[in-house]
Scaffold this active site. Structure first.
Site, PDB file in Angstrom:
ATOM      1  N   TYR A   1      73.673 -31.265 -14.061  1.00  0.00           N
ATOM      2  CA  TYR A   1      73.508 -30.485 -15.284  1.00  0.00           C
ATOM      3  C   TYR A   1      72.895 -31.418 -16.323  1.00  0.00           C
ATOM      4  CZ  TYR A   1      74.566 -27.598 -19.369  1.00  0.00           C
ATOM      5  OH  TYR A   1      74.476 -26.863 -20.536  1.00  0.00           O
TER       6      TYR A   1
ATOM      7  N   HIS B   1      72.037 -17.425 -16.699  1.00  0.00           N
ATOM      8  CA  HIS B   1      71.240 -17.854 -15.546  1.00  0.00           C
ATOM      9  C   HIS B   1      71.525 -16.906 -14.376  1.00  0.00           C
ATOM     10  CE1 HIS B   1      70.337 -22.058 -17.067  1.00  0.00           C
ATOM     11  NE2 HIS B   1      71.295 -21.677 -17.884  1.00  0.00           N
TER      12      HIS B   1
ATOM     13  N   ASP C   1      70.670 -27.299 -12.960  1.00  0.00           N
ATOM     14  CA  ASP C   1      70.005 -26.883 -14.191  1.00  0.00           C
ATOM     15  C   ASP C   1      69.440 -28.139 -14.836  1.00  0.00           C
ATOM     16  OD1 ASP C   1      69.204 -26.031 -16.676  1.00  0.00           O
ATOM     17  OD2 ASP C   1      71.161 -25.256 -17.298  1.00  0.00           O
TER      18      ASP C   1
END
Length: 293
Positions: free
Chosen positions: A115, A277, A174
């Protein structure tokens, strides 16, 4: 034989479960799920029937957190807490729950879940009144750039360590960066936005290569707009499919050659959304199986 790997920023696992994450997981039944932005404490993460859970929820209450769900317990699990990063500059992020790495027990593959920090604009490009957030003098921009510089070195180390151990390497997560104009609906306007700045895209270029990592989604999907993985909660972005692809799967060339299908589980309506998302699902031919024909 094939296996599926999902990358999914759930924007809070407890909220995603209330919206139907467990039903999606049972119906999709992927082999591996790399989850970002858990935003919970370890006791609140819970169980996922049929899966072993490796997680680092981090030390920042209600923020960050990563996990990898696997059908079998991993052969090894590494976080930046148990195995501190060696690259200078990552120490400030080590306890924030941004990275976890697992060696699969049933396949010669290492799965890394990332992340990446969201940034902002440089101080000289910030205009009060023209920004959603208050001007910060470029502090978030600088933080992200520090992370990018250091993580590129750490990523090389992890990738090479996997290869020396006879494993392919897959970075899923991500990355808070859209790489090419195909990854943003309104790409011309996005050139002045965090996540699509020239320096963000140049960094993304630097970690890819035919002997390094391959963007398997672009490889399979082709050089055309999409697939998108993030849409704002606001307005009609989801309905009109105006969004970004900031969720990625980057694989070493041997594994990338085995990618055969890409799907984004977007859902049919805003009411179906599990997060801002959507799950990015990639199917690979199993490395344990030789190519036929």
């Amino acid at each position: 034989m094939s296996f599926t790997v999902v990358s999914f920023n759930v924007n809070g696992i407890r909220a995603a479960r209330r919206r139907g994450f467990d039903r999606w997981l049972a119906e999709r039944s992927p082999d591996i799920v790399a989850i970002q932005e858990l935003r919970c404490r370890m006791p609140d993460l819970g169980d996922f029937p049929g899966y072993s859970v490796a997680a680092d929820v981090g030390s920042l209450a209600g923020r960050n957190g990563v996990a990898v769900l696997t059908r079998l317990s991993p052969a090894a699990v590494r976080t930046w807490v148990t195995d501190p990063p060696r690259a200078r500059g990552l120490g400030e992020f080590a306890t924030h729950g941004r990275y976890i790495e697992v060696d699969l027990a049933d396949r010669p593959v290492t799965i890394a879940c990332l992340y990446l920090p969201k940034g902002g604009l440089p101080g000289d490009r910030q205009r009060p009144g023209a920004m959603r957030d208050a001007p910060d003098g470029g502090a978030k921009y600088a933080r992200k750039q520090r992370f990018l510089t250091a993580f590129a070195r750490e990523l090389d180390r992890s990738r090479l360590a996997a290869l020396r151990a006879g494993r392919e390497f897959l970075l899923a997560g991500d990355l808070n960066i859209a790489h090419t104009q195909h990854d943003v609906t309104n790409w011309r306007a996005a050139r002045t936005m965090d996540g699509f700045l020239p320096e963000d895209r140049a960094w993304f270029d630097s970690i890819l290569g035919t002997r390094r990592l391959v963007d398997v989604v672009r490889q399979v999907y082709g050089e055309r707009p999409g697939p998108l993985t993030w849409w704002s909660w606001a307005g009609q972005s989801f309905t009109k499919d105006v969004g970004w692809r900031v969720d990625h799967q980057l694989a070493t060339p041997g594994l990338a050659r085995r990618a055969i299908d890409v799907v984004v589980d977007k859902g049919l309506s805003p009411a179906d959304r599990l997060s801002d998302h959507a799950p990015l699902v990639v199917t690979y031919r199993d490395p344990n199986q030789r190519r036929s024909g």
